[in-house]
Design an enzyme around this catalytic site. Structure first.
Site, PDB file in Angstrom:
ATOM      1  N   ILE A 167       0.215   7.026   4.348  1.00 44.72           N
ATOM      2  CA  ILE A 167       1.339   6.681   5.215  1.00 44.72           C
ATOM      3  C   ILE A 167       2.223   5.605   4.596  1.00 44.72           C
ATOM      4  O   ILE A 167       3.407   5.514   4.936  1.00 44.72           O
ATOM      5  CB  ILE A 167       0.876   6.265   6.633  1.00 44.72           C
ATOM      6  CG1 ILE A 167       0.020   4.996   6.600  1.00 44.72           C
ATOM      7  CG2 ILE A 167       0.153   7.404   7.315  1.00 44.72           C
ATOM      8  CD1 ILE A 167      -0.290   4.459   8.001  1.00 44.72           C
ATOM      9  N   GLY A 168       1.691   4.820   3.665  1.00 46.72           N
ATOM     10  CA  GLY A 168       2.524   3.832   2.980  1.00 46.72           C
ATOM     11  C   GLY A 168       3.576   4.501   2.114  1.00 46.72           C
ATOM     12  O   GLY A 168       4.746   4.100   2.109  1.00 46.72           O
ATOM     13  N   GLY A 176       0.817  -1.211   0.000  1.00 46.82           N
ATOM     14  CA  GLY A 176       0.000   0.000   0.000  1.00 46.82           C
ATOM     15  C   GLY A 176       0.848   1.257   0.000  1.00 46.82           C
ATOM     16  O   GLY A 176       0.525   2.250   0.668  1.00 46.82           O
ATOM     17  N   ALA A 177       1.934   1.231  -0.774  1.00 47.30           N
ATOM     18  CA  ALA A 177       2.913   2.323  -0.717  1.00 47.30           C
ATOM     19  C   ALA A 177       2.685   3.403  -1.763  1.00 47.30           C
ATOM     20  O   ALA A 177       3.546   4.259  -1.960  1.00 47.30           O
ATOM     21  CB  ALA A 177       4.325   1.749  -0.865  1.00 47.30           C
ATOM     22  N   ASP A 224      -2.214  -6.657  -5.336  1.00 52.90           N
ATOM     23  CA  ASP A 224      -3.593  -6.403  -4.920  1.00 52.90           C
ATOM     24  C   ASP A 224      -3.892  -7.349  -3.766  1.00 52.90           C
ATOM     25  O   ASP A 224      -4.057  -8.553  -3.962  1.00 52.90           O
ATOM     26  CB  ASP A 224      -4.549  -6.649  -6.092  1.00 52.90           C
ATOM     27  CG  ASP A 224      -6.002  -6.416  -5.722  1.00 52.90           C
ATOM     28  OD1 ASP A 224      -6.298  -6.152  -4.535  1.00 52.90           O
ATOM     29  OD2 ASP A 224      -6.869  -6.517  -6.619  1.00 52.90           O
ATOM     30  N   TYR A 228     -24.108  -7.311   8.069  1.00 57.03           N
ATOM     31  CA  TYR A 228     -22.869  -6.568   7.814  1.00 57.03           C
ATOM     32  C   TYR A 228     -22.937  -5.135   8.330  1.00 57.03           C
ATOM     33  O   TYR A 228     -23.910  -4.423   8.112  1.00 57.03           O
ATOM     34  CB  TYR A 228     -22.580  -6.544   6.313  1.00 57.03           C
ATOM     35  CG  TYR A 228     -21.317  -5.801   5.929  1.00 57.03           C
ATOM     36  CD1 TYR A 228     -20.069  -6.380   6.092  1.00 57.03           C
ATOM     37  CD2 TYR A 228     -21.378  -4.509   5.383  1.00 57.03           C
ATOM     38  CE1 TYR A 228     -18.910  -5.699   5.734  1.00 57.03           C
ATOM     39  CE2 TYR A 228     -20.228  -3.821   5.016  1.00 57.03           C
ATOM     40  CZ  TYR A 228     -18.990  -4.429   5.191  1.00 57.03           C
ATOM     41  OH  TYR A 228     -17.845  -3.767   4.837  1.00 57.03           O
ATOM     42  N   ASN A 235       0.998  -2.777   5.377  1.00 50.54           N
ATOM     43  CA  ASN A 235       0.380  -1.465   5.584  1.00 50.54           C
ATOM     44  C   ASN A 235      -0.929  -1.276   4.818  1.00 50.54           C
ATOM     45  O   ASN A 235      -1.808  -0.552   5.270  1.00 50.54           O
ATOM     46  CB  ASN A 235       1.377  -0.379   5.168  1.00 50.54           C
ATOM     47  CG  ASN A 235       0.725   0.975   4.995  1.00 50.54           C
ATOM     48  OD1 ASN A 235       0.490   1.705   5.957  1.00 50.54           O
ATOM     49  ND2 ASN A 235       0.413   1.328   3.742  1.00 50.54           N
TER      50      ASN A 235
END
Length: 315
Positions: free
Chosen positions: A41-42, A36-37, A88, A192, A115
């Site tokens: 924050i990634g 997740g970069a 993914d 849910y 992350n």
């Protein structure tokens, strides 16, 4: 602006930035994967690790966005070593392909930062027919970690340097469904709740880190596993949060962390010498914090591990 700045035992606080907590640390010779970069924050974690000399492999779903982040990092730090690979986390096939490609590259792996995440999404099933938040935030990272664990052990043995696995959780782990993890109703659309489902996935992150730490200690592996709360940050995680997202954007600059502050605890847990040998802990604001009693339930952690294995079949 963050309102609460009292320093903890580490000497850092909620207002410390990722650059501040890694100041003076030489990460050269280390290789890290950051999932997740491509944003938030990634991206900041990848930038600061690269700034400290770490070779960074960015695992991203959006390759174009990932390339933009890489270009910005290299522009700022020309000697930075950064690679971008497609990942993914909501697709087990994508996770397997990423791990296979990384292992075939021959690179070592010292640090794994789990992350990537989604937050409070409407009900949806992943490509593997698993509720999306549980699939993305926990299950994909569970499989990724298991697939790369032997590579990390081999790296530790060859380099004589401690490996670190850092799992980005959240204080939302305190607010899952009443039963914690809905093992028998993981895909129940009728019951849910987008926020309880998020809490369930974040509780799973902490449970995963704790059970992984126990197993690594049992194996006498020189690898630590810890989870953390990055702080409440105004990032695109809030895009599904409706009125809460609007509120976060409006008052965020007064009470929430900015992105450099939000990435600090991840970078602290990944690089700082103070964390050497510490495993199975939950961090917040660059200090050891206390997770919920449910997150510390070893039996629940073992049950989640077995459940996750059954859904992923890691080989």
């Amino acid at each position: 602006m963050w309102l609460f700045k009292r320093k903890g035992p580490s000497g850092f606080s909620s207002s410390s930035t990722a650059e501040e907590v890694t100041q003076g640390i030489d990460g050269s010779g280390l290789t890290a994967i950051v999932t997740g970069a491509s944003s938030g924050i990634g991206a900041e974690t990848a930038r600061v690790l690269a700034l400290r000399g770490v070779r960074v492999v960015m695992g991203v779903r959006n390759m174009a966005a990932g390339q933009e982040v890489k270009d910005a990092i290299v522009k700022e730090t020309p000697e930075a070593k950064v690679d971008v690979s497609e990942l993914d986390l909501s697709s087990l096939a994508s996770v397997r392909n990423f791990a296979k490609d990384f292992k075939s590259s021959g690179r070592p792996l010292n640090i794994l930062i789990n992350n990537a995440g989604v937050m409070a999404t409407p009900f949806k099933l992943s490509k593997d027919n698993i509720e999306l938040q549980f699939a993305t935030n926990h299950l994909g990272h569970f499989l990724l970690t298991n697939l790369l664990l032997d590579k990390m052990k081999k790296t530790c043995h060859q380099t004589k340097r401690e490996g670190r696995i850092v799992i980005v959780a959240s204080e939302a782990h305190r607010y899952p469904y009443r039963e914690g993890v809905r093992f028998d109703k993981i895909n129940d659309q009728e019951g849910y709740s987008s926020f309880f489902a998020y809490g369930q996935s974040k509780l799973s992150n902490v449970l995963h880190a704790n059970e992984l730490a126990r197993r690594l200690k049992e194996d006498d592996a020189d690898i630590t596993a810890n989870s953390l709360h990055p702080g409440t940050i105004t990032t695109n995680l809030f895009r599904h949060a409706g009125i809460l997202g609007g509120l976060a954007s409006t008052v965020g600059k007064y009470v929430l962390k900015n992105i450099p502050q939000g990435a600090s605890t991840t970078c602290y847990a990944a690089l700082h010498p103070q964390v050497k040998g510490i495993s199975g802990e939950y961090f917040g604001d660059n200090n050891i914090a206390k997770a919920s009693s449910m997150a510390m339930d070893a039996d629940l952690g073992r049950r989640l591990w077995d459940f996750s294995v059954s859904l992923t079949n890691p080989k």
